[in-house]
Design a protein around this motif. Structure first.
Motif, PDB file in Angstrom:
ATOM      1  N   LEU A 202      13.337 -48.271 -69.842  1.00 16.98           N
ATOM      2  CA  LEU A 202      12.033 -48.808 -70.206  1.00 16.98           C
ATOM      3  C   LEU A 202      11.459 -49.616 -69.045  1.00 16.98           C
ATOM      4  N   ALA A 203      10.150 -49.706 -69.017  1.00 15.02           N
ATOM      5  CA  ALA A 203       9.478 -50.486 -67.976  1.00 15.02           C
ATOM      6  C   ALA A 203       9.979 -51.924 -67.994  1.00 15.02           C
ATOM      7  N   ALA A 204      10.016 -52.536 -66.829  1.00 16.79           N
ATOM      8  CA  ALA A 204      10.415 -53.940 -66.746  1.00 16.79           C
ATOM      9  C   ALA A 204       9.276 -54.835 -67.222  1.00 16.79           C
ATOM     10  N   PRO A 205       9.582 -55.852 -68.034  1.00 15.44           N
ATOM     11  CA  PRO A 205       8.526 -56.751 -68.524  1.00 15.44           C
ATOM     12  C   PRO A 205       8.245 -57.927 -67.600  1.00 15.44           C
ATOM     13  N   TRP A 213       5.773 -52.505 -70.836  1.00 15.75           N
ATOM     14  CA  TRP A 213       7.025 -52.659 -71.586  1.00 15.75           C
ATOM     15  C   TRP A 213       6.756 -52.686 -73.082  1.00 15.75           C
ATOM     16  N   LEU A 214       5.733 -53.434 -73.479  1.00 18.45           N
ATOM     17  CA  LEU A 214       5.386 -53.487 -74.896  1.00 18.45           C
ATOM     18  C   LEU A 214       5.043 -52.104 -75.428  1.00 18.45           C
ATOM     19  N   GLN A 215       4.324 -51.331 -74.642  1.00 20.09           N
ATOM     20  CA  GLN A 215       3.977 -49.977 -75.070  1.00 20.09           C
ATOM     21  C   GLN A 215       5.209 -49.096 -75.174  1.00 20.09           C
ATOM     22  N   ASP A 216       6.094 -49.188 -74.179  1.00 22.17           N
ATOM     23  CA  ASP A 216       7.313 -48.365 -74.189  1.00 22.17           C
ATOM     24  C   ASP A 216       8.199 -48.684 -75.388  1.00 22.17           C
ATOM     25  N   ILE A 217       8.459 -49.965 -75.607  1.00 18.76           N
ATOM     26  CA  ILE A 217       9.422 -50.331 -76.651  1.00 18.76           C
ATOM     27  C   ILE A 217       8.828 -50.147 -78.045  1.00 18.76           C
ATOM     28  N   ALA A 218       7.488 -50.156 -78.141  1.00 21.92           N
ATOM     29  CA  ALA A 218       6.851 -49.863 -79.428  1.00 21.92           C
ATOM     30  C   ALA A 218       6.900 -48.372 -79.740  1.00 21.92           C
ATOM     31  N   GLN A 219       6.906 -47.543 -78.708  1.00 23.36           N
ATOM     32  CA  GLN A 219       6.920 -46.092 -78.889  1.00 23.36           C
ATOM     33  C   GLN A 219       8.325 -45.542 -79.100  1.00 23.36           C
ATOM     34  N   LEU A 220       9.327 -46.237 -78.571  1.00 25.88           N
ATOM     35  CA  LEU A 220      10.692 -45.694 -78.593  1.00 25.88           C
ATOM     36  C   LEU A 220      11.250 -45.473 -79.999  1.00 25.88           C
TER      37      LEU A 220
END
Length: 325
Positions: A202-205, A213-220
């Protein structure tokens, strides 16, 4: 003396309450991210509050501090304790050793990593694998030890890969994230349904803006649900750099749909992997192995020479046949 103890006790209690609350607050920016990341350290203020408030004879507040301490013990102690296996409910399984390693933008030492992987793992998920790092691993003997692979080398942090001792029967790239991910079906001898393995990053926050990061972890969670549905009765192993600790509420949302965090399941404590360059002791557990239709029996961090992360090595029990369960 009683007044000073009371004041310090109140401050300690406030810190403990903030640490507890930070685990459940939505993360919207760097302040809430940092609060959740340091929560395991701030919770130590809870028993300090009990002692100080008792010294100050603030009995009602002492009871509150005791309750907060008990709640935090309930949260954290299970991470350091692996529950015993119920032999009566145990199913036939195959042990599989999984190593996830962030290569630190390709700076990890190839011979050292190959030796580590060859001696400890059956499946290796790597992140931040540059073309030069991929070539170095091959030259150091990675393909000889792990004859099956799917790799996508790329500059800086974008490269990713999976090496396996067992045949990879299907594989593909997972797009839609800041950094690419890989999925593979691996045929483990003795296991009826092929095992799905993901290498994720995931992208680094931090220190950059937190939005990606928020977008990546919300989509995962949606991706993991789809992967779990496609795997059916097969095991799913999701290994990589999540740039998130178990104290962050968005990370714990990943554990729906039957997934478990292997480190917590195996009683590995905080499983701290970052920073791992040796200049400072690691403080944060941001590399994880998640499992579905499988169970972690042990997990430990390992030194990845040259990288700014430690690796995470997990031994998993993959059931022989979940279809009969």
């Amino acid at each position: 003396m009683r007044i000073l103890a009371s004041v310090l006790g109140l401050l300690s209690l406030a810190v403990a309450l903030a640490a507890y609350g930070a685990r459940y607050l939505p993360i919207s920016g760097h302040p809430t991210l940092i609060a959740a990341a340091v929560a395991p350290y701030l919770v130590l203020s809870a028993p300090v509050a009990v002692l100080l408030l008792a010294l100050g004879r603030r009995w009602l507040l002492t009871v509150v501090a005791l309750a907060v301490t008990a709640a935090l013990v309930w949260v954290y102690v299970p991470r350091f304790h692996s529950p015993p296996v119920d032999a009566s409910r145990a199913t036939a399984s195959v042990q599989v050793r999984v190593l996830t390693a962030n290569l630190g933008m390709g700076q990890a030492d190839p011979p050292a990593l190959v030796t580590l992987a060859r001696d400890t793992a059956d499946i290796v998920a790597v992140q931040e694998m540059t073309p030069e790092a991929a070539d170095g691993l091959v030259a150091a003997g990675m393909d000889a030890a792990f004859p099956h692979r799917i790799v996508l080398p790329a500059p800086l942090a974008s490269g990713i890969g999976i090496w396996s001792r067992h045949p990879i029967v299907d594989s593909g790239r997972i797009d839609g994230y800041a950094l690419p991910m890989l999925g593979a079906r691996i045929r483990i001898p003795g296991v009826v349904v092929d095992t799905t393995v993901l290498s994720v990053h995931l992208a680094a926050p931090w220190p950059q803006p937190i939005g990606q990061w928020l977008q990546d972890i919300a989509q995962l969670p949606d991706t993991l649900r789809e992967v779990g549905q496609a795997a059916g009765a097969g095991a799913v192993i999701v290994a990589g750099d999540f740039n998130a600790t178990t104290d962050m509420a968005p990370f714990r949302r990943l554990l729906g749909q039957g997934y478990a965090d292997g480190g917590a399941q195996a009683g590995a404590g905080l499983a701290r992997t970052y920073p791992g360059d040796g200049k400072w002791p690691p403080l944060l557990g941001i590399d994880h192995v998640l499992v579905k239709n499988a169970a972690a029996v042990s997990a430990t961090t390992v030194v990845v020479r040259g990288s700014d992360h430690r690796g995470l090595l997990a031994t998993l029990r993959v059931p022989v046949d979940m279809t009969s369960s």
